[in-house]
Design an enzyme around this catalytic site. Structure first.
Site, PDB file in Angstrom:
ATOM      1  N   ASP A  79       0.855  -1.371   0.065  1.00  0.00           N
ATOM      2  CA  ASP A  79      -0.056  -0.027  -0.046  1.00  0.00           C
ATOM      3  C   ASP A  79       0.941   1.381  -0.086  1.00  0.00           C
ATOM      4  O   ASP A  79       1.699   1.155   0.680  1.00  0.00           O
ATOM      5  CB  ASP A  79      -0.842   0.062   1.414  1.00  0.00           C
ATOM      6  CG  ASP A  79      -1.681  -1.148   1.541  1.00  0.00           C
ATOM      7  OD1 ASP A  79      -1.142  -2.108   0.921  1.00  0.00           O
ATOM      8  OD2 ASP A  79      -2.290  -1.235   2.687  1.00  0.00           O
ATOM      9  N   SER A  86      -0.052   0.243   7.544  1.00  0.00           N
ATOM     10  CA  SER A  86      -0.655   1.395   6.741  1.00  0.00           C
ATOM     11  C   SER A  86      -0.930   2.588   7.656  1.00  0.00           C
ATOM     12  O   SER A  86      -1.550   2.342   8.754  1.00  0.00           O
ATOM     13  CB  SER A  86      -1.488   1.048   5.618  1.00  0.00           C
ATOM     14  OG  SER A  86      -0.925   0.373   4.608  1.00  0.00           O
TER      15      SER A  86
HETATM   16  C1  FRU Z   1      -3.579  -3.766   2.676  1.00  0.00           C
HETATM   17  C2  FRU Z   1      -3.002  -4.299   4.103  1.00  0.00           C
HETATM   18  C3  FRU Z   1      -3.352  -3.173   5.315  1.00  0.00           C
HETATM   19  C4  FRU Z   1      -2.126  -3.277   6.196  1.00  0.00           C
HETATM   20  C5  FRU Z   1      -1.101  -3.472   5.475  1.00  0.00           C
HETATM   21  C6  FRU Z   1       0.118  -4.293   6.014  1.00  0.00           C
HETATM   22  O1  FRU Z   1      -3.270  -4.174   1.803  1.00  0.00           O
HETATM   23  O2  FRU Z   1      -3.406  -5.523   4.568  1.00  0.00           O
HETATM   24  O3  FRU Z   1      -4.390  -3.413   5.841  1.00  0.00           O
HETATM   25  O4  FRU Z   1      -2.098  -1.979   6.948  1.00  0.00           O
HETATM   26  O5  FRU Z   1      -1.535  -4.119   4.278  1.00  0.00           O
HETATM   27  O6  FRU Z   1       1.022  -4.231   5.026  1.00  0.00           O
END
Ligand code: FRU
Length: 507
Positions: free
Chosen positions: A22, A81
């Protein structure tokens, strides 16, 4: 990083090496520098060991890789994230002598020794050097929890306070919190079980956008609540949906019961809107150009030591599409900084037309294409009416196809099934939109438009001014080097085609 690999995008952001997912913490500063942070495993080509990688750009195409901005604070605690804001008025008190202080707010995800997940909490870190280096706040977490599924805070400013949207992922709730200072947060409301649930809600975003008519005039404004769901997207894996509605500083109220998707293909997830784009203007986002179903298997990991790119940057506003009503437009952000030479301009009138181009001498391997079809007499369209745009490798026979197709109810499609460098049961071949919205002057005379970028292993199309956008990754075993456009359209239709080579932003 080595950006020379044959699958490495040349006009999209991808990390120097390792695994990226992300986009995080995106903001634009007062000098016009765009900052992206991202979920980053610098030591492997699969997800895990999450840090915040960092890159900056003046134009959203040429990126400078910066040192990692956030490191895991302890063993088995990872930086998930989140978002960032510029605390111009020093509401946080971290920045007594400056107006460019940056506060990042993010999830810390704890894991136990046996690999099971512990609590996910919301935390902040502040930067006194404009977003390059951060200090963890001493009194973290700022939103505590015992839930192992509570994450991805996105913060905006609303009139006189901060607002965070955070996902209670497996309860399908977006929690809305408010704060005067980014340190103390108060629960305000929940936005619960809307739209497609999938198996989890992730990466919520709340943002205000102008509503524009077909000529671009502003008719009003509306809020957008975007929610990424994963797994369980209609096409499999991950996708981002959004809702339109009102926000009063504490509560989001959807204006209808419609669930809309940001992308008609499968490779645009967890997009984030930049903080700092002035109120009342079009918004800007970019997303993670991948899908959890296969992202950890794509061949760039073994072949070139990196996995995942970001989508191209997009400009966003709301417009009214015929029949379906209000939708978010995803237009490609001003691409002029990377336009190279015009390789082809061609206009063909009606009937059958073809354009062929060998672009093997284009060093970046990347092209930008605009196709406008006008004066289409829709009463003469048949099942055989088509406009195909395809890219091929004469060396391997691989082909990536896209185009308008009226033999059925899927007027615009992309097909990556003819690309052979990656085989995975979830790596779906074909994507399509259910309708195209002509901007014609009458019911029977229609026009269509497509803008597209092809960049070695990523193809993005913006159909009908971006009412439909599709992001498709593909992994050819040999570079694609020829373009063919073929039209079979009713008499009177006019097709204009412009093709530019793109300069590598990484050379
Ligand atoms: C989304 C996610 C988020 C999390 C992150 C971990 O792709 O699963 O919910 O914070 O990736 O890398």
């Amino acid at each position: 990083g080595d950006y020379t690999g044959p699958l490495r995008p040349q006009v999209h952001y991808s990390p120097p090496q390792g695994f990226m997912n992300d986009p995080n913490g995106m903001f634009v500063d007062a000098d016009g520098t765009w900052h992206i942070y991202y979920q980053y495993n610098p030591t492997g080509v699969v997800a895990g060991n999450q840090h915040w990688g960092h890159a900056t750009s003046k134009d959203l195409y040429h990126w400078v890789n910066q040192p990692i901005a956030l490191f895991p604070p302890e063993e088995r605690v990872y930086v998930f994230s989140g978002s960032a804001v510029v605390d111009v008025n020093n509401t946080s008190g971290f920045f007594p002598d400056q107006d460019n202080g940056v506060v990042a707010i993010f999830t810390l995800a704890r894991y136990y020794e046996d690999g099971s997940g512990g609590p996910q909490t919301q935390n902040i870190a502040y930067s006194r050097d404009g977003g390059y280096t951060f200090e963890y706040y001493a009194a973290n977490p700022v939103i505590d929890s015992t839930s192992p599924q509570f994450r991805d805070p996105k913060v905006i400013w609303y009139e006189d306070h901060w607002v965070a949207v955070v996902a209670y992922s497996q309860e399908f709730v977006v929690g809305i919190f408010t704060s005067p200072d980014l340190k103390t947060w108060e629960f305000a409301s929940n936005f619960t079980r809307h739209g497609l649930l999938g198996a989890q809600y992730e990466c919520p975003n709340l943002v205000k956008m102008p509503v524009r008519d077909a000529d671009g005039a502003v008719l009003g404004e509306t809020y957008v609540m975007a929610v990424s769901i994963q797994p369980g997207a209609p096409l499999g894996g991950s996708v981002t949906e959004y809702f339109l509605g009102d926000f009063n500083g504490t509560h989001f109220t959807p204006s209808d019961a419609v669930t809309r998707l940001t992308d008609f293909a499968k490779d645009n997830y967890a997009a984030q809107f930049f903080y700092g784009v002035p109120d009342g203007q079009n918004q800007v986002n970019l997303g993670w150009a991948s899908n959890w179903q296969y992202t950890q298997k794509v061949p760039t990991g073994n072949l070139e030591g990196w996995r995942s790119a970001m989508t191209a940057p997009r400009v966003n506003y709301i417009t009214e599409a015929p029949r379906i009503g209000l939708v978010m437009v995803d237009e490609i952000y001003d691409i002029s900084p990377i336009l190279d030479s015009k390789l082809k301009t061609s206009t063909c009138g009606g009937g059958d037309g073809t354009v062929a181009l060998d672009y093997s001498s284009v060093e970046s391997g990347a092209l930008y294409i605009e196709v406008n079809v006008t004066n289409i007499n829709t009463t003469l369209l048949t099942d055989y009416s088509t406009l195909n745009i395809s890219f091929a490798s004469p060396a391997s026979g691989e082909i990536l196809q896209s185009g308008f197709y009226f033999g059925g109810d899927t007027p615009f499609f992309v097909n990556r099934g003819g690309i052979k460098g990656f085989d995975n049961v979830f790596f779906t071949d074909k994507f399509s939109v259910s309708d195209v919205y002509s901007s014609g002057s009458s019911d029977t005379l229609a026009s269509w438009s497509v803008k597209a970028v092809i960049d070695r292993s990523i193809f993005e199309v913006f159909v009908d001014r971006g009412i439909h956008a599709g992001t498709v990754v593909f992994y050819p075993s040999q570079p694609l080097t020829t373009l063919n456009l073929a039209s079979r359209l009713p008499e009177g239709a006019r097709v204009s085609v412009d093709i530019w080579s793109l300069k590598s932003a990484w050379a």
